[in-house]
Write a protein that holds these residues in place. Structure first.
Motif, mmCIF file in Angstrom:
data_model
loop_
_atom_site.group_PDB
_atom_site.id
_atom_site.type_symbol
_atom_site.label_atom_id
_atom_site.label_comp_id
_atom_site.label_asym_id
_atom_site.label_seq_id
_atom_site.Cartn_x
_atom_site.Cartn_y
_atom_site.Cartn_z
ATOM 1 N N THR B 2 0.194 -9.807 -11.144
ATOM 2 C CA THR B 2 -0.652 -9.189 -10.115
ATOM 3 C C THR B 2 -0.175 -7.763 -9.838
ATOM 4 O O THR B 2 0.983 -7.428 -10.054
ATOM 5 N N ALA B 3 -1.104 -6.974 -9.359
ATOM 6 C CA ALA B 3 -0.779 -5.565 -9.087
ATOM 7 C C ALA B 3 0.220 -5.473 -7.937
ATOM 8 O O ALA B 3 0.172 -6.265 -6.997
ATOM 9 N N GLU B 25 -5.440 4.558 -9.286
ATOM 10 C CA GLU B 25 -5.639 4.849 -10.709
ATOM 11 C C GLU B 25 -4.429 4.430 -11.539
ATOM 12 O O GLU B 25 -4.547 4.133 -12.721
ATOM 13 N N ALA B 26 -3.242 4.418 -10.896
ATOM 14 C CA ALA B 26 -2.024 4.018 -11.609
ATOM 15 C C ALA B 26 -1.836 2.499 -11.592
ATOM 16 O O ALA B 26 -0.816 1.997 -12.072
ATOM 17 N N GLY B 27 -2.791 1.783 -11.021
ATOM 18 C CA GLY B 27 -2.760 0.333 -11.091
ATOM 19 C C GLY B 27 -2.154 -0.368 -9.881
ATOM 20 O O GLY B 27 -1.924 -1.580 -9.912
ATOM 21 N N TYR B 28 -1.905 0.368 -8.810
ATOM 22 C CA TYR B 28 -1.347 -0.252 -7.609
ATOM 23 C C TYR B 28 -2.459 -0.645 -6.645
ATOM 24 O O TYR B 28 -3.528 -0.040 -6.612
ATOM 25 N N GLU B 29 -2.148 -1.639 -5.856
ATOM 26 C CA GLU B 29 -3.065 -2.032 -4.796
ATOM 27 C C GLU B 29 -2.578 -1.331 -3.533
ATOM 28 O O GLU B 29 -1.416 -1.495 -3.144
ATOM 29 N N LEU B 46 1.346 -8.286 5.876
ATOM 30 C CA LEU B 46 1.422 -7.666 4.552
ATOM 31 C C LEU B 46 2.889 -7.556 4.168
ATOM 32 O O LEU B 46 3.713 -7.132 4.978
ATOM 33 N N THR B 47 3.219 -7.967 2.939
ATOM 34 C CA THR B 47 4.580 -7.775 2.432
ATOM 35 C C THR B 47 4.486 -6.941 1.173
ATOM 36 O O THR B 47 4.381 -7.474 0.067
ATOM 37 N N PRO B 48 4.466 -5.599 1.334
ATOM 38 C CA PRO B 48 4.248 -4.736 0.171
ATOM 39 C C PRO B 48 5.490 -4.661 -0.706
ATOM 40 O O PRO B 48 6.599 -4.994 -0.286
ATOM 41 N N ASP B 49 5.281 -4.184 -1.935
ATOM 42 C CA ASP B 49 6.407 -3.951 -2.846
ATOM 43 C C ASP B 49 7.044 -2.596 -2.578
ATOM 44 O O ASP B 49 8.146 -2.314 -3.038
ATOM 45 N N LEU B 50 6.307 -1.741 -1.871
ATOM 46 C CA LEU B 50 6.793 -0.395 -1.591
ATOM 47 C C LEU B 50 6.060 0.154 -0.372
ATOM 48 O O LEU B 50 4.882 -0.122 -0.167
#
Lengths: 207, 123
Positions: B2-3, B25-29, B46-50
């Motif tokens: 998943t993104a 465009e770089a594929g991130y949500e 929300l638990t984002p990756d960044l």
């Protein structure tokens, strides 16, 4: 570091380059105590001094004059979107950055975003410059102001003549003078000795 | 796969739009918030990756926001990149002390931003 340039080169040659901040010129104080602050291409200035007047000379560049009437804080930027249509988003970023620097500096001096009033000047189609540069700058400025929901109270953009703008940051009063077509050859020499400053925009630092 | 999810916090709508487009465009949500208060609100579910955050924002600035994120146990390890017009070393140190992972000076360059994101979100 940029070497010394032929004054005749300014501003038409310079306007084709990416904006580089020139040294901030010291205020010039006249007999009445009015402090004139010059804003060169790529720069912005902010002041809450009621005796200050900001001045700039525009060809295809655009100057944004912003002030908060409640706090008497105001400022001006002078920008040019660099490059060509090929790198449209990259170019926009320079304009966005110029606007953000100015607005952030105003907010740090006590202005409130919801009180900000704006006037836009410049964006002329200058003889000898690429077609559309001025229009692109002007369209960007109006687009930015609309996107950010800022209050635009006056704009004088486009045309084919250079402009000299004087702006009183405390009151928001602005004075506009159209210039003769040979204006860029008659500029005083002190505005034609740009030096570059270290610029770390885009640089990533990982801690 | 998943993104990866990114929360971008900036008070400028123009910047939010640019980030959404570039990162998308770089594929991130991409999720967006308009200041620190809004960002904290978004992080409730929300638990984002960044997390990417501006510094100068109304209501809650970037420094406070970083502290708030680090205060949430769930997000103690999430990388936080500051994206700001500021380049002052004292401010960088302050962000680092608050728990930021990196500092990027606007105007950002697409390539540099994406490679920084990749570096801090490996694994």
């Amino acid at each position: 570091m940029a070497g010394s340039r032929d004054p005749q080169e300014w501003p038409l040659e310079r306007e084709r380059r990416a904006p580089q901040p020139d040294p901030v010129l010291p205020p010039v104080v006249d007999a009445n105590g009015t402090k004139t602050l010059s804003v060169l291409q790529g720069q912005f200035r902010v002041s809450d001094d009621p005796d200050a007047v900001m001045t700039t000379i525009l060809g295809s560049c655009v100057a944004t004059c912003v002030w908060d009437p409640d706090t008497g804080v105001g400022g001006m930027n002078h920008f040019l979107l660099p490059g060509t249509e090929k790198n449209r988003s990259g170019n926009l970023r320079y304009g966005v950055n110029s606007m953000e620097l100015l607005i952030n500096a105003l907010l740090q001096q006590g202005a409130r975003r919801e009180n900000l009033h704006l006037k836009l000047f410049g964006g002329a189609r200058m003889f000898g410059t690429e077609d559309g540069i001025g229009r692109k700058n002007a369209e960007f400025a109006v687009w930015y102001v609309e996107t950010e929901g800022l209050r635009l109270v006056k704009k004088c953009l486009g045309g084919t003549r250079g402009r000299k703008v004087r702006f009183w940051p405390g009151s928001g009063h602005a004075q506009l003078k159209f210039l003769q077509n040979d204006w860029h050859e008659t500029l005083s020499p002190e505005t034609t000795t740009p030096r570059r400053r270290a610029d770390d925009s885009g640089v990533v630092t990982l801690f | 796969m998943t993104a990866k999810q990114i929360l971008a916090v900036d008070d400028s709508r123009t910047m939010r739009n640019m980030l959404k487009q570039t990162l998308g465009e770089a594929g991130y949500e991409v999720s967006l918030a308009e200041d620190g208060v809004d960002g904290v609100e978004r992080l409730r579910d929300l638990t984002p990756d960044l997390v990417i955050t501006d510094i100068n924002m109304p209501r809650m600035d970037g420094f406070r926001f970083i502290e708030e994120v680090r205060g949430l146990g769930r997000l103690r390890g999430v990388p936080i990149l500051v994206l700001t017009t500021e380049s002052d070393q004292a401010l960088r140190n302050r962000a680092r002390a608050a728990g930021a992972t990196g500092w990027i000076v606007k105007p950002f360059d697409d390539g540099n931003l994406i490679s920084a994101i990749r570096k801090v979100t490996v694994g």
